[in-house]
Design a protein around this motif. Structure first.
Motif, PDB file in Angstrom:
ATOM      1  N   ASP A   1       0.706  -1.174   0.060  1.00 29.53           N
ATOM      2  CA  ASP A   1       0.069  -0.066  -0.035  1.00 29.53           C
ATOM      3  C   ASP A   1       0.836   1.373   0.052  1.00 29.53           C
ATOM      4  O   ASP A   1       0.622   1.985  -0.596  1.00 29.53           O
ATOM      5  CB  ASP A   1      -1.021  -0.012   1.122  1.00 29.53           C
ATOM      6  CG  ASP A   1      -2.042  -1.072   1.018  1.00 29.53           C
ATOM      7  OD1 ASP A   1      -2.375  -1.390   0.184  1.00 29.53           O
ATOM      8  OD2 ASP A   1      -2.574  -1.617   2.219  1.00 29.53           O
TER       9      ASP A   1
ATOM     10  N   GLU B   1      -2.002  -5.785  -5.724  1.00 36.34           N
ATOM     11  CA  GLU B   1      -3.306  -6.696  -5.378  1.00 36.34           C
ATOM     12  C   GLU B   1      -3.669  -7.399  -6.420  1.00 36.34           C
ATOM     13  O   GLU B   1      -4.931  -7.797  -6.489  1.00 36.34           O
ATOM     14  CB  GLU B   1      -4.235  -5.381  -5.003  1.00 36.34           C
ATOM     15  CG  GLU B   1      -4.217  -4.696  -3.763  1.00 36.34           C
ATOM     16  CD  GLU B   1      -4.571  -5.693  -2.549  1.00 36.34           C
ATOM     17  OE1 GLU B   1      -4.705  -6.494  -2.624  1.00 36.34           O
ATOM     18  OE2 GLU B   1      -4.266  -4.851  -1.580  1.00 36.34           O
TER      19      GLU B   1
ATOM     20  N   ASP C   1      -9.683  -4.953  -5.269  1.00 35.40           N
ATOM     21  CA  ASP C   1      -8.464  -4.024  -5.251  1.00 35.40           C
ATOM     22  C   ASP C   1      -7.729  -3.842  -6.304  1.00 35.40           C
ATOM     23  O   ASP C   1      -7.412  -2.763  -6.852  1.00 35.40           O
ATOM     24  CB  ASP C   1      -7.569  -4.476  -4.084  1.00 35.40           C
ATOM     25  CG  ASP C   1      -8.367  -4.580  -2.525  1.00 35.40           C
ATOM     26  OD1 ASP C   1      -9.516  -5.359  -2.443  1.00 35.40           O
ATOM     27  OD2 ASP C   1      -8.005  -3.890  -1.699  1.00 35.40           O
TER      28      ASP C   1
END
Length: 390
Positions: free
Chosen positions: A112, A141, A154
């Motif tokens: 992330d 993802e 995602d």
């Protein structure tokens, strides 16, 4: 190479610039060195036109970084103008070796964090680049690519977000499911595979390997990796087999249904060398269980080929299986971060992807077909022919 000779006759789409984020610094530098070498070898008479004034440079890397505040917040900075440039942004979302502080506490960068830094650098480009291209070897993802329950999508959301930010092309490797590109059908999306680099690295590490039906077999560790194994089997001219995973769907552990047993489908593998092909090693337990079962069925040597060696649980289990003779080689690419300890393992082999990546970038910068790059069949056949002749 055929593509390089073709590129000598064509103008680039725009002056080339490569922004290798901190997660990709070393890899980006090696890719840049290859491109510099390609263009240094270009015919001199092609460079007289002022259209080529920025074609041959000592480096195509542009300095960029994401400094952080004490709270852990960050901003993206590009240290030179990229107006009118064909900009390639490289990021390794799996590089866990980098860290930053949050109110004085150390925090390792997660996928992330890397994805957010990528967006910061795109934002810093401020819409001035001629074209924006994102190189994300491990697609962010990508294992969350479809919905089976009340789940987030995602990967599709990330791709749409990048497209909305002005990204023209997304380049990745061995996408978990390439159909995720359906979320951005009007934008460039290329997923490359490294079978040529695997075979090249394996033959260098094991020069006595005999590639024929009597001595070698390709194995898919599960049904999801079948297409990779089928290609390997066809291009090498050997037989293949597969395992399928029986799962306990009544239980969820760490977000997944645990594997009860691996079942094998295929010919007798007694006395044969075996290549297991998959897209990634995470903890390695599933892959190593397959290797153990193959050895117990009488296989000679077991070679594991995987695009991404993540080794999320470390190397202890691999060391143990190697010492017991269940695996002989683990071959993985350098597309994602590999800890220094990996290079010290006697069973570990790296399939170098830097030159391949440089060729992809140089081809796309010239807007030439990358069909030959996408399909390495001819190169593999030539490699196997030379190996047999030796």
């Amino acid at each position: 190479m055929q593509n390089i000779k073709l590129m000598e006759k064509l103008l680039p789409a725009a002056p080339l610039k490569i922004a290798a984020l901190e997660s990709c610094k070393e890899f980006g530098k090696r890719v840049d060195d290859y491109i510099v070498g390609f263009r240094q070898a270009t015919l001199e008479e092609s460079l007289d036109s002022p259209l080529y004034q920025s074609y041959r440079q000592d480096s195509y890397l542009v300095s960029c970084h994401c400094p952080r505040f004490g709270t852990g917040e960050a901003k993206g900075l590009i240290d030179e103008s990229i107006r009118g440039k064909d900009l390639y942004l490289m990021v390794d979302v799996c590089n866990y070796s980098l860290s930053y502080t949050v109110n004085g506490h150390p925090n390792h960068m997660s996928p992330d964090d890397h994805y957010q830094d990528l967006k910061r650098i795109i934002s810093a480009a401020n819409g001035k680049a001629h074209r924006l291209n994102v190189i994300m070897p491990f697609l962010y993802e990508s294992r969350q690519h479809k919905r089976t329950k009340r789940e987030s999508l995602d990967c599709a959301l990330a791709l749409q977000e990048l497209a909305d930010m002005g990204v023209d092309n997304i380049i990745t490797f061995d996408a978990h499911d390439p159909r995720v590109q359906n979320s951005i059908p009007l934008h460039g999306f290329d997923s490359f595979n490294p079978p040529y680099q695997f075979i090249k690295a394996l033959l260098r590490a094991e020069p006595n390997l005999i590639v024929d039906k009597e001595h070698l077999m390709i194995i898919s560790p599960d049904e999801g990796a079948m297409h990779r194994a089928i290609y390997f089997s066809n291009v090498t001219g050997v037989n293949m087999g597969m395992f399928y995973k029986r799962r306990d769907y009544s239980t969820v552990i760490n977000g997944k249904n645990p594997i009860v047993e691996h079942e094998f489908l295929g010919d007798d593998i007694h006395g044969k060398d075996v290549i297991i092909v998959d897209d990634m090693i995470s903890s390695g337990e599933s892959m190593l269980d397959v290797a153990k079962q193959i050895k117990e069925r009488g296989a000679n040597r077991v070679f594991v080929c995987t695009t991404f060696g993540l080794f999320t649980e470390g190397f202890g289990i691999f060391d143990d299986y190697y010492s017991k003779g269940y695996i002989d080689r683990v071959i993985t690419t350098n597309l994602t971060y590999l800890p220094p300890a990996a290079y010290e393992k006697p069973y570990f082999v790296v399939a170098d992807m830097c030159k391949f990546m440089a060729l992809i970038i140089d081809s796309m910068n010239h807007d030439v077909s990358i069909g030959k790059v996408l399909n390495p069949t001819d190169k593999i056949h030539a490699l196997l022919k030379a190996h047999t002749a030796d």
